[in-house]
Design a protein around this motif. Structure first.
Motif, PDB file in Angstrom:
ATOM      1  N   UNK A  42       0.771  -1.242   0.543  1.00 26.41           N
ATOM      2  CA  UNK A  42      -0.224  -0.229   0.267  1.00 26.41           C
ATOM      3  C   UNK A  42       1.044   1.356   0.316  1.00 26.41           C
ATOM      4  N   UNK A  43       1.582   1.153  -0.359  1.00 24.06           N
ATOM      5  CA  UNK A  43       2.904   2.628   0.419  1.00 24.06           C
ATOM      6  C   UNK A  43       3.375   2.445   1.599  1.00 24.06           C
ATOM      7  N   UNK A  44       3.198   2.022   2.637  1.00 24.64           N
ATOM      8  CA  UNK A  44       3.483   2.715   4.016  1.00 24.64           C
ATOM      9  C   UNK A  44       5.215   3.211   4.120  1.00 24.64           C
ATOM     10  N   UNK A  45       5.853   1.220   3.950  1.00 22.63           N
ATOM     11  CA  UNK A  45       6.558   1.677   4.121  1.00 22.63           C
ATOM     12  C   UNK A  45       7.850   2.262   3.083  1.00 22.63           C
ATOM     13  N   UNK A  46       7.351   2.217   2.064  1.00 23.29           N
ATOM     14  CA  UNK A  46       7.704   2.862   0.779  1.00 23.29           C
ATOM     15  C   UNK A  46       7.797   4.624   1.725  1.00 23.29           C
ATOM     16  N   UNK A  47       6.493   5.159   2.145  1.00 28.86           N
ATOM     17  CA  UNK A  47       7.008   6.110   2.734  1.00 28.86           C
ATOM     18  C   UNK A  47       8.259   6.950   3.903  1.00 28.86           C
ATOM     19  N   UNK A  48       7.613   5.569   4.722  1.00 25.87           N
ATOM     20  CA  UNK A  48       8.831   5.586   6.028  1.00 25.87           C
ATOM     21  C   UNK A  48      10.325   5.563   5.667  1.00 25.87           C
ATOM     22  N   UNK A  49      10.800   5.198   4.588  1.00 22.58           N
ATOM     23  CA  UNK A  49      11.558   4.873   3.519  1.00 22.58           C
ATOM     24  C   UNK A  49      12.156   6.108   3.566  1.00 22.58           C
ATOM     25  N   UNK A  50      11.017   7.243   2.278  1.00 26.40           N
ATOM     26  CA  UNK A  50      10.954   8.413   2.332  1.00 26.40           C
ATOM     27  C   UNK A  50      12.034   9.928   2.996  1.00 26.40           C
ATOM     28  N   UNK A  51      10.997   8.933   4.424  1.00 30.08           N
ATOM     29  CA  UNK A  51      11.289  10.358   5.326  1.00 30.08           C
ATOM     30  C   UNK A  51      12.533  10.412   6.075  1.00 30.08           C
ATOM     31  N   UNK A  52      13.248   8.963   5.875  1.00 29.21           N
ATOM     32  CA  UNK A  52      14.232   7.941   6.476  1.00 29.21           C
ATOM     33  C   UNK A  52      15.330   8.824   5.222  1.00 29.21           C
ATOM     34  N   UNK A  53      15.004   8.749   4.172  1.00 33.58           N
ATOM     35  CA  UNK A  53      15.970   8.995   3.143  1.00 33.58           C
ATOM     36  C   UNK A  53      17.143   7.562   2.556  1.00 33.58           C
ATOM     37  N   UNK A  54      15.884   6.596   1.872  1.00 36.08           N
ATOM     38  CA  UNK A  54      15.989   5.445   1.800  1.00 36.08           C
ATOM     39  C   UNK A  54      15.747   5.269   0.787  1.00 36.08           C
ATOM     40  N   UNK A  55      14.646   5.936  -0.120  1.00 38.38           N
ATOM     41  CA  UNK A  55      14.317   6.385  -1.346  1.00 38.38           C
ATOM     42  C   UNK A  55      13.953   7.660  -1.406  1.00 38.38           C
ATOM     43  N   UNK A  56      14.404   7.929  -2.714  1.00 37.03           N
ATOM     44  CA  UNK A  56      14.039   9.435  -3.334  1.00 37.03           C
ATOM     45  C   UNK A  56      12.746   9.377  -3.477  1.00 37.03           C
ATOM     46  N   UNK A  57      12.268  11.244  -3.475  1.00 39.22           N
ATOM     47  CA  UNK A  57      10.985  11.713  -2.925  1.00 39.22           C
ATOM     48  C   UNK A  57      10.988  12.044  -3.828  1.00 39.22           C
ATOM     49  N   UNK A  58       9.994  11.629  -5.474  1.00 36.69           N
ATOM     50  CA  UNK A  58       9.725  12.137  -6.808  1.00 36.69           C
ATOM     51  C   UNK A  58       9.216  13.199  -6.953  1.00 36.69           C
TER      52      UNK A  58
END
Lengths: 358, 277
Positions: free
Chosen positions: A40-56
């Motif tokens: 559902x994207x919840x982990x992706x959101x968390x990883x974006x907050x952490x800086x492990x994923x780029x923010x599109x």
């Protein structure tokens, strides 16, 4: 400690869109749980907050400061991973002090910080062990210890209890809650387990398919789910859902469920006569008895005793009705009983849009 | 134990023993010839151990032949190659394992392509390239060629070791305050040591025993490596077996020592995937 502001954050991998614009403000010291099914994207959101994923697209601020372009190390957050991610070649003490050593903290300060954290998590006798020599629960606590030693602005938890067995999970859930009450740290916790979400959260963010479905206190979400998804996701056993037709012309708003059964509503719903609607009622609110005023006949198909209570599966008006009761021996398989839906416990959703309308 | 199982176990052990004997026999023969005096070499040709043993061959090889020079050259070439290849393939393997970047597919494809051709085909063009650069007849030229040929395979090998290390670990390190490179150096590298040891050992032995390029690219004694040097014991009219075998025994020593030191890591490396961390 700090607040976290998420403004219209989006994530896409090429043409595949994962997050469709998330807006969320997390107050200083708040415990927010992101909950939703896998993908559902919840982990992706968390990883974006952490800086492990780029923010599109969109913006994330921690403590009022934009962090979109910052590396994880410069965001001053701590994260507990589902796999614990302990460094296998370091001892417990080494794992817990790593972040402080990277920051060139003075030796005495490091020693004080890790012994404080170890005490809090009852890890003191294990400090010289390596992760290999620890049990699952101990590893989990080391992962938490590693997060708390450096007093970050926020804690991020990525399904930290998923790898533990049920009993240990319950125990660690309590420890996490206690720890949060002690430290008062801003925390974001990702889980797919709605019990964890209910018990831990100050506020729950329910997500599905990259969209935030509802934000609110646990009981808000439980008592007044904003749509069919939240209604179905929160609660176990899950809410009963019956499709029907909305009728109100004669001044008595009700839902026709078929086979001549119609359920009266407390008041008119903001929708047109004849709209397809879904009636929702939680199993624990379904009344079961021999004779109930306003009830209708149902045959018991299945009785599931949980010890704590009993789940009854009954068939009525061509549907399966689940009821949960603390009483034992309410009915046997094959019995014909009455079930009733108390009017104040009924949720009404527009079947087409899924939105709550009453 | 039933009779059947005893028979099976015995058969199993006998088969292993037979294999080990078969594999080790040539080494034993090298050792045997190296200590056999020349006058007994043919008269006691098929005896398992000569009636008289001497170390004259070793003495000659060490003191009166060019062997120490070959040995030194081989050490320089093999160690340099192994170290350079291990460093390059660690960095390359990490990138292959962790990053997706433009052209990755083609780079992997090209690396595979380099492994497809028989080396003999490439000797002439390589000679043609190295010659004007003054890299024929030099150890650096040889190192360059060995590195080029070993990097692709070693990169794939290292990539598989990195793939076995969860991404979470370096992400945790990065959140703890490390840069990606610090995380690589302090968290990932220590965990990949077994893999690096395996790569180091693999490349070292490959370079140590390489003959084809060493023979073609080097013509002078000064830059000869030991496999080429061994050929100098073959003259037009005779083969000096005793000295050749003595040189062979000496050449085995570094390879044995090398594996003795890294075997601890090697076993770890080969079984790394089997153990849950």
């Amino acid at each position: 400690m700090a607040s976290i502001d998420i403004t219209d954050v989006r994530k896409a991998y090429g043409a595949v869109k994962i997050l469709h614009g998330v807006d969320l403000t997390i107050q200083d010291g708040e415990f927010v749980v992101l909950v939703g099914p896998s993908g559902c994207g919840k982990s992706t959101l968390l990883r974006m907050i952490a800086g492990l994923e780029d923010i599109s697209a969109g913006e994330i601020k921690i403590g009022g400061k934009r962090v979109n372009e910052l590396d994880p190390k410069d965001r001053d957050i701590a994260m507990v991973f589902q796999s614990y991610a302990l460094y296998p070649h370091m001892t417990v003490a080494g794992n817990m002090s790593y972040s402080l050593r990277l920051r060139k903290t003075a030796k005495e300060k490091i020693a004080a910080a890790i012994s404080g954290a170890a005490e809090k998590l009852s890890l003191t006798p294990l400090m010289e062990r390596r992760p290999k020599a620890l049990s699952g629960g101990q590893r989990q606590r080391v992962a938490m210890g590693r997060a708390i030693v450096r007093k970050p602005k926020a804690f991020l938890f990525d399904e930290p209890l998923s790898n533990l067995d049920a009993r240990l999970r319950e125990h660690m859930r309590g420890e996490i809650k206690k720890l949060h009450q002690d430290l008062g740290a801003t925390s974001i916790y990702v889980t797919h387990d709605q019990i964890e979400a209910m018990t831990l959260a100050d506020r729950i963010v329910a997500m599905n398919a990259g969209v935030v479905q509802q934000v609110g206190s646990p009981l808000d979400l439980y008592d007044r789910p904003a749509n069919l998804f939240v209604a179905g996701f929160m609660g176990s056993p899950a809410m009963n859902m019956f499709e029907g037709t909305y009728r109100a012309t004669d001044g008595a708003p009700r839902i026709e469920l078929g086979q001549g059964i119609s359920v009266p509503l407390a008041g008119p719903a903001p929708t047109a006569e004849g709209t397809k609607v879904t009636l929702g009622i939680r199993p624990e609110h379904v009344l079961v008895g021999r004779e109930l005023p306003g009830g209708f006949e149902a045959r018991i198909d299945l009785v599931e005793p949980t010890g704590f209570g009993t789940i009854l599966h009954a068939s009525a008006f061509g549907s399966d009705v689940k009821a949960f009761s603390l009483e034992r021996g309410l009915a046997e398989r094959g019995d014909t009983v009455h079930v009733a839906f108390p009017v104040e416990r009924i949720h009404v959703f527009d079947t087409a849009t899924g939105a709550r309308i009453g | 134990m039933t009779r059947k199982r005893i028979v099976a176990t015995v058969a199993h052990r006998v088969a292993i023993l037979a294999y080990v004997l078969f594999a080790l026999f040539p080494l034993f023969w090298v050792l045997k010839i190296s200590v056999t005096p020349n006058d007994l070499l043919y008269s006691e040709g098929v005896r398992l151990w000569p009636s008289r043993t001497v170390f004259d061959h070793f003495d000659f090889v060490i003191r009166h032949s060019d062997f120490p020079l070959f040995f030194r050259n081989s050490m320089i070439v093999s160690l340099s190659t192994a170290v350079i290849v291990t460093i390059l393939s660690s960095l390359g393997g990490y990138a292959m394992s962790r990053f997706s970047f433009r052209g990755k597919f083609w780079i992997v494809g090209l690396m595979l392509l380099t492994q497809m051709f028989p080396l003999v085909m490439l000797i002439a063009p390589i000679f043609k390239i190295l010659s004007p650069l003054g890299l024929t007849n030099s150890l650096s030229g040889l190192i360059l060629v060995y590195v080029a040929f070993n990097v692709p395979f070693a990169t794939f090998l290292m990539q598989s070791f990195f793939d076995g290390i969860p991404k979470d670990l370096e992400e945790a390190a990065m959140i703890d305050g490390a840069t990606r490179f610090t995380a690589f150096r302090q968290i990932i590298l220590p965990l990949t040591l077994p893999g690096m040891a395996a790569t180091l050992g693999f490349v070292f032995t490959a370079a140590w025993s390489e003959l084809l390029f060493a023979l073609m690219l080097i013509s002078g004694v000064d830059a000869s490596t030991f496999p080429v040097g061994l050929l100098s014991f073959v003259s037009k009219f005779s083969v000096d077996f005793g000295q050749m075998m003595a040189a062979g025994v000496l050449a085995l020593i570094p390879a044995c020592l090398f594996f003795f030191f890294i075997q601890r890591y090697l076993v770890q490396g080969l079984t790394a995937g089997a153990v849950k961390g």
